[in-house]
Design an enzyme around this catalytic site. Structure first.
Site, short mmCIF file in Angstrom:
data_model
loop_
_atom_site.label_atom_id
_atom_site.label_comp_id
_atom_site.label_asym_id
_atom_site.label_seq_id
_atom_site.Cartn_x
_atom_site.Cartn_y
_atom_site.Cartn_z
N HIS A 247 0.59 -1.38 0.14
CA HIS A 247 0.10 0.00 -0.18
C HIS A 247 0.84 1.42 0.01
O HIS A 247 0.82 2.01 -0.89
CB HIS A 247 -0.69 -0.03 1.35
O1 RIB Z 1 -5.23 0.36 4.39
C1 RIB Z 1 -3.83 0.43 4.30
C2 RIB Z 1 -3.30 1.51 5.16
O2 RIB Z 1 -3.65 1.04 6.51
C3 RIB Z 1 -1.63 1.33 5.20
O3 RIB Z 1 -1.41 2.73 5.23
C4 RIB Z 1 -1.19 0.73 6.46
O4 RIB Z 1 -0.33 1.29 6.87
C5 RIB Z 1 -2.35 0.92 7.07
O5 RIB Z 1 -2.16 2.28 7.81
#
Ligand code: RIB
Ligand code: CA
Length: 333
Positions: A247
């Site tokens: 992500h």
């Molecule tokens: O949904 C993914 C996000 O949520 C990413 O930024 C991970 O680090 C969590 O914070």
């Protein structure tokens, strides 16, 4: 909205706002090992783990990356309105899956994160990119502190939201769910937003073969990245998956090279801040039109479709294999 960095003679000015967090940590290491961007500061926000931890993790990671003088500022210790909901079941109580790093050699920047963000945007005419990969509380507070922030920032790359179901709840993605009121303020601000939803970030995944490549590196960054990757893959495996979505690193990846996104669409993004089941969900309107509702006495009638202004650009197709290979190359030392 800038397209790639190919035409840029100078490295892009970047501030990374994050809640390290394992994937945040990989994003920090990628950012600090990429000459295409010049990270001016890292700002920490409460999210995956409490602020004390995210801020200390950011300090430790900048020193691991050989940037002991890079300013790290702590921001919001809690969301604007709701109670902080951690994601430490994913990232471990320390936020880094138990990765042991030396204690930081310096203190945090004395300014709050939103001040660092606002000063960087308003105090320097060179275009600034903000990459936000945690709850958007610091960004909302920067908008409050400096209303011009929205158009002084050349691009705000946000990892958050989803078009079809979430990961924090069936409806909501974690970063938006952790502070829906902040996220709604950001989407309503007029900032030039590039939004990477779960549907985009899940196209760039880490697999065991990548972990083996990291284990083949001999240096401290490779070893740390291998530890983080192993913990992250074990969590994924505990839920029946053989890959883990990158992500936050992908958000930094887009600041480095826009070509990792092969298709981008415009949309209007709103955040549900009153729902019970849908609290924190992002409602993403790609059609950019809506029918007005007309109260006609006994009934509500629907008028003709009217245009809805776009407030974000969404990369929807990602060259995930190329990005992950690029990330591993950058992490190996
Ligand atoms: O949904 C993914 C996000 O949520 C990413 O930024 C991970 O680090 C969590 O914070
Ligand atoms: Ca994060």
């Amino acid at each position: 909205m800038p397209e790639g960095n190919a035409a840029r003679p100078e490295p892009r000015r970047v501030i990374l706002d994050c809640d390290p967090g394992i994937d945040d940590a990989l994003a920090i290491l990628l950012a600090l090992r990429s000459p295409e961007i010049r990270v001016e500061a890292i700002t920490a926000v409460a999210g995956n783990v409490p602020l004390e931890r995210t801020a200390e993790n950011a300090l430790k990671l900048t020193e691991l990356a050989g940037c002991p003088d890079l300013p790290v500022a702590a921001g919001a210790s809690h969301p604007l309105e709701r109670k902080l909901e951690l994601a430490d079941f994913v990232h471990g109580p320390d936020g880094l899956g138990g990765l042991e790093l030396p204690a930081p050699s310096r203190s945090l920047d004395p300014r709050p994160a939103w001040e660092v963000l606002a000063q960087a945007a308003l105090g320097n005419p060179e275009p600034l990119t903000v990459v936000a990969v945690g709850p958007l509380t610091n960004i909302a507070l920067a908008l409050e502190a400096a209303p011009d922030f929205a158009w002084q920032v050349e691009e705000l790359i946000v990892m958050g939201g989803s078009e079809c179901g979430g990961n924090a709840t069936p409806a909501a993605e974690y970063n938006v769910y952790a502070d829906p009121e902040a996220a709604q303020k950001v989407f309503a601000s007029g900032a030039q937003i590039t939004l990477l939803t779960l549907e985009a970030t899940r196209q760039a995944t880490l697999r065991r073969e990548h972990l083996e490549r990291l284990r083949g590196g001999g240096g401290p960054v490779s070893r740390a990245a291998a530890h983080l990757a192993a913990y992250y893959l074990d969590f994924a495996a505990s839920h029946g998956a053989d890959a883990a979505a990158l992500h936050d690193p992908l958000a930094v990846g887009l600041a480095i090279d826009r070509s990792f996104a092969t298709e981008t669409v415009s949309a209007n993004v709103q955040v549900e801040t009153r729902g019970e089941i849908t609290y924190g969900a992002t409602v993403i309107n790609r059609r950019l039109s809506a029918r007005p509702r007309i109260d006609a006495g006994e009934f509500i009638r629907r008028g003709d479709p009217e245009p809805v202004a776009p407030n974000a650009r969404l990369p929807v197709k990602i060259d995930g294999e190329r990005f992950t290979a690029f990330l591993i190359d950058r992490l190996l030392d």
